[in-house]
Design a protein around this motif. Structure first.
Motif, PDB file in Angstrom:
ATOM      1  N   LYS A 114       0.861  -1.118   0.087  1.00 18.50           N
ATOM      2  CA  LYS A 114       0.006   0.042   0.018  1.00 18.50           C
ATOM      3  C   LYS A 114       0.941   1.249   0.035  1.00 18.50           C
ATOM      4  O   LYS A 114       0.751   2.157  -0.777  1.00 18.50           O
ATOM      5  CB  LYS A 114      -0.801  -0.140   1.317  1.00 18.50           C
ATOM      6  CG  LYS A 114      -2.000  -1.062   1.134  1.00 18.50           C
ATOM      7  CD  LYS A 114      -3.090  -0.782   2.166  1.00 18.50           C
ATOM      8  CE  LYS A 114      -3.918  -1.866   2.516  1.00 18.50           C
ATOM      9  NZ  LYS A 114      -4.699  -1.874   3.834  1.00 18.50           N
ATOM     10  N   THR A 115       1.851   1.313   0.782  1.00 22.47           N
ATOM     11  CA  THR A 115       2.848   2.463   0.793  1.00 22.47           C
ATOM     12  C   THR A 115       3.618   2.546  -0.455  1.00 22.47           C
ATOM     13  O   THR A 115       3.598   3.694  -1.113  1.00 22.47           O
ATOM     14  CB  THR A 115       3.838   2.373   2.018  1.00 22.47           C
ATOM     15  OG1 THR A 115       3.201   2.054   3.203  1.00 22.47           O
ATOM     16  CG2 THR A 115       4.636   3.378   2.145  1.00 22.47           C
ATOM     17  N   ARG A 117       2.301   1.714  -3.435  1.00 22.02           N
ATOM     18  CA  ARG A 117       1.575   2.523  -4.667  1.00 22.02           C
ATOM     19  C   ARG A 117       1.266   3.721  -4.003  1.00 22.02           C
ATOM     20  O   ARG A 117       1.001   4.565  -4.988  1.00 22.02           O
ATOM     21  CB  ARG A 117       0.173   1.437  -4.340  1.00 22.02           C
ATOM     22  CG  ARG A 117       0.196   0.312  -4.998  1.00 22.02           C
ATOM     23  CD  ARG A 117      -1.075  -0.487  -4.857  1.00 22.02           C
ATOM     24  NE  ARG A 117      -1.113  -1.750  -5.794  1.00 22.02           N
ATOM     25  CZ  ARG A 117      -0.726  -2.955  -5.658  1.00 22.02           C
ATOM     26  NH1 ARG A 117      -0.123  -2.897  -4.410  1.00 22.02           N
ATOM     27  NH2 ARG A 117      -0.699  -3.949  -6.413  1.00 22.02           N
ATOM     28  N   LYS A 118       1.126   4.032  -2.852  1.00 25.04           N
ATOM     29  CA  LYS A 118       0.785   5.776  -2.605  1.00 25.04           C
ATOM     30  C   LYS A 118       2.261   6.508  -3.043  1.00 25.04           C
ATOM     31  O   LYS A 118       1.851   7.455  -3.419  1.00 25.04           O
ATOM     32  CB  LYS A 118       0.664   5.649  -1.053  1.00 25.04           C
ATOM     33  CG  LYS A 118       0.350   6.890  -0.761  1.00 25.04           C
ATOM     34  CD  LYS A 118      -0.913   7.530  -0.878  1.00 25.04           C
ATOM     35  CE  LYS A 118      -1.386   8.762  -0.565  1.00 25.04           C
ATOM     36  NZ  LYS A 118      -2.745   9.071  -1.091  1.00 25.04           N
ATOM     37  N   SER A 293       6.136   4.782   5.786  1.00 27.56           N
ATOM     38  CA  SER A 293       4.908   4.503   5.856  1.00 27.56           C
ATOM     39  C   SER A 293       3.897   5.429   6.761  1.00 27.56           C
ATOM     40  O   SER A 293       3.166   6.051   6.430  1.00 27.56           O
ATOM     41  CB  SER A 293       4.369   3.120   6.157  1.00 27.56           C
ATOM     42  OG  SER A 293       2.921   2.972   5.870  1.00 27.56           O
ATOM     43  N   VAL A 298       0.249   6.499   5.545  1.00 29.86           N
ATOM     44  CA  VAL A 298      -0.584   5.208   4.948  1.00 29.86           C
ATOM     45  C   VAL A 298      -0.670   4.255   6.363  1.00 29.86           C
ATOM     46  O   VAL A 298      -1.800   3.418   6.361  1.00 29.86           O
ATOM     47  CB  VAL A 298       0.229   4.596   4.065  1.00 29.86           C
ATOM     48  CG1 VAL A 298      -0.246   3.216   3.755  1.00 29.86           C
ATOM     49  CG2 VAL A 298       0.610   5.558   2.798  1.00 29.86           C
ATOM     50  N   GLU A 300       0.703   1.581   7.495  1.00 27.03           N
ATOM     51  CA  GLU A 300       0.599   0.091   6.962  1.00 27.03           C
ATOM     52  C   GLU A 300       1.643  -0.582   8.068  1.00 27.03           C
ATOM     53  O   GLU A 300       2.693  -0.519   8.168  1.00 27.03           O
ATOM     54  CB  GLU A 300       1.012  -0.038   5.714  1.00 27.03           C
ATOM     55  CG  GLU A 300       1.006  -1.406   5.054  1.00 27.03           C
ATOM     56  CD  GLU A 300       1.168  -1.421   3.453  1.00 27.03           C
ATOM     57  OE1 GLU A 300       0.905  -2.533   2.915  1.00 27.03           O
ATOM     58  OE2 GLU A 300       2.030  -0.434   2.838  1.00 27.03           O
ATOM     59  N   ASN A 303       3.162  -6.359   5.708  1.00 28.79           N
ATOM     60  CA  ASN A 303       2.070  -7.380   5.074  1.00 28.79           C
ATOM     61  C   ASN A 303       2.953  -8.560   4.568  1.00 28.79           C
ATOM     62  O   ASN A 303       3.799  -8.667   3.894  1.00 28.79           O
ATOM     63  CB  ASN A 303       1.619  -6.766   3.694  1.00 28.79           C
ATOM     64  CG  ASN A 303       0.398  -7.527   3.084  1.00 28.79           C
ATOM     65  OD1 ASN A 303       0.548  -8.737   3.092  1.00 28.79           O
ATOM     66  ND2 ASN A 303      -0.609  -6.948   2.686  1.00 28.79           N
ATOM     67  N   ASN A 309       2.398 -10.000  -2.941  1.00 28.39           N
ATOM     68  CA  ASN A 309       2.643  -8.492  -3.130  1.00 28.39           C
ATOM     69  C   ASN A 309       3.605  -8.210  -4.267  1.00 28.39           C
ATOM     70  O   ASN A 309       3.410  -7.018  -5.080  1.00 28.39           O
ATOM     71  CB  ASN A 309       3.280  -7.943  -1.616  1.00 28.39           C
ATOM     72  CG  ASN A 309       2.279  -8.134  -0.599  1.00 28.39           C
ATOM     73  OD1 ASN A 309       0.918  -8.071  -0.826  1.00 28.39           O
ATOM     74  ND2 ASN A 309       2.587  -8.201   0.725  1.00 28.39           N
TER      75      ASN A 309
END
Length: 321
Positions: A114-115, A117-118, A293, A298, A300, A303, A309
């Motif tokens: 997620k981080t 992608r951000k 992150s 984010v 996060e 993961n 991923n």
């Protein structure tokens, strides 16, 4: 804070003070010092390359350097490592021109999708492309000659894209590449500041410093002002347990490092190395937080669906803007 060491002397300068052995589980296990280690090619891959010994050695002798020299004399094939990293199986590069390039390395995308992608989204809006690729450090640590193909690949990639500055998300990539590639290198946190992205971390932050940062904290110094309540709770832990390809030879030592961190029972563990964060989470550590992150908002956690991923980000499509 004292100035970082820069000179690495030959092991023959050892004065047998014992400082290195006292601070290293590996040297303690075999009851040797750095001079003894230099004569033990059978132990070349038992060293975690954290260089805690170098920090405490009054003669500035580096166990990291000794281990790499021994590995060059009798390298292991590491066939799976070469298969995975040369070339990197999960790479995502493009021919898109980009004077600045955010370089994620290997493990950031695996533990912080997620981080990742951000960062891609925000940096993309500023005209900065990204690269998911291996810096070559694991290959170099296996045998310095294994890095040659990766260096050639990276040099060609950066030249084709017109890269002038590499923005490293990984401390291992940053410290490893800074004297091995022709482009300028800056930290992710320096770019956060330039783009106005960095938020302060106000809570008590128990910092775990990754191995390449132990000598000078070069990356940490670029974002330390954002960490308002830093605590140093892990001074007695030399490595997360994944350093130097030593886990195969010394599994018990490798296992003990994250257990020691877990047993500290701190309210949170802040680091800026995704590899450290992922290994701590896999070994039962709670509230593991990556500075990149949390500064970005984010928040996060590591993961652990690693393969999912890295595959997802290998096929991540860039915006056409």
């Amino acid at each position: 804070m004292r100035s970082p060491k820069t000179t690495k002397n030959p092991p023959q300068m050892c004065i047998d003070c014992g400082a290195c052995t006292k601070k290293c589980e590996f040297l303690t296990k075999y009851d040797i010092n750095l001079l003894d280690f230099s004569k033990r090619p059978d132990l070349a891959y038992s060293c975690f390359l954290c260089d805690k010994c170098y920090q405490v050695c009054p003669k500035d002798i580096s166990g990291n350097e000794i281990a790499l020299n021994l590995r060059d004399l009798a390298p292991k094939p590491f066939r799976y490592l070469n298969f995975q990293k040369s070339p990197y199986l999960f790479a995502n590069n493009s021919p898109k021109q980009s004077r600045e390039l955010v370089f994620f390395g290997c493990n950031f995308t695996g533990y912080y999708p997620k981080t990742t992608r951000k960062i891609i989204e925000i940096f993309g809006e500023a005209g900065i492309d990204f690269s998911i690729d291996c810096c070559g450090k694991p290959l170099y640590e296996a045998h310095r000659g294994y890095f040659d193909e990766t260096k050639k690949h990276l040099d060609e990639l950066f030249a084709a894209k017109g890269v002038e500055t590499l923005i490293c998300a990984c401390p291992n990539c940053y410290h490893f590449l800074k004297d091995k590639v022709s482009v300028k290198i800056k930290t992710l946190y320096e770019k956060y500041e330039e783009l106005g992205l960095a938020a302060d971390i106000e809570e008590e932050a128990h910092m775990f410093f990754p191995c390449p940062e132990r000598n000078g904290r070069e990356i940490f110094n670029t974002m330390a002002h954002r960490i308002k309540n830093k605590k140093e709770s892990f001074k007695d832990v030399n490595c997360c347990g994944l350093g130097g390809l030593a886990r195969g030879e010394e599994p018990e030592i490798a296992k003990q490092y994250p257990i020691t961190v877990r047993n500290k029972n701190t309210p949170n563990i802040y680091t800026y190395c995704a590899t450290c964060a992922g290994n701590f989470a896999k070994n039962g550590c709670k509230n593991v937080k990556h500075v990149a992150s949390y500064m970005l908002g984010v928040n996060e956690s590591p993961n652990l669906s690693y393969l999912k991923n890295v595959l997802g980000l290998k096929f991540y499509k860039r915006s056409r803007k």
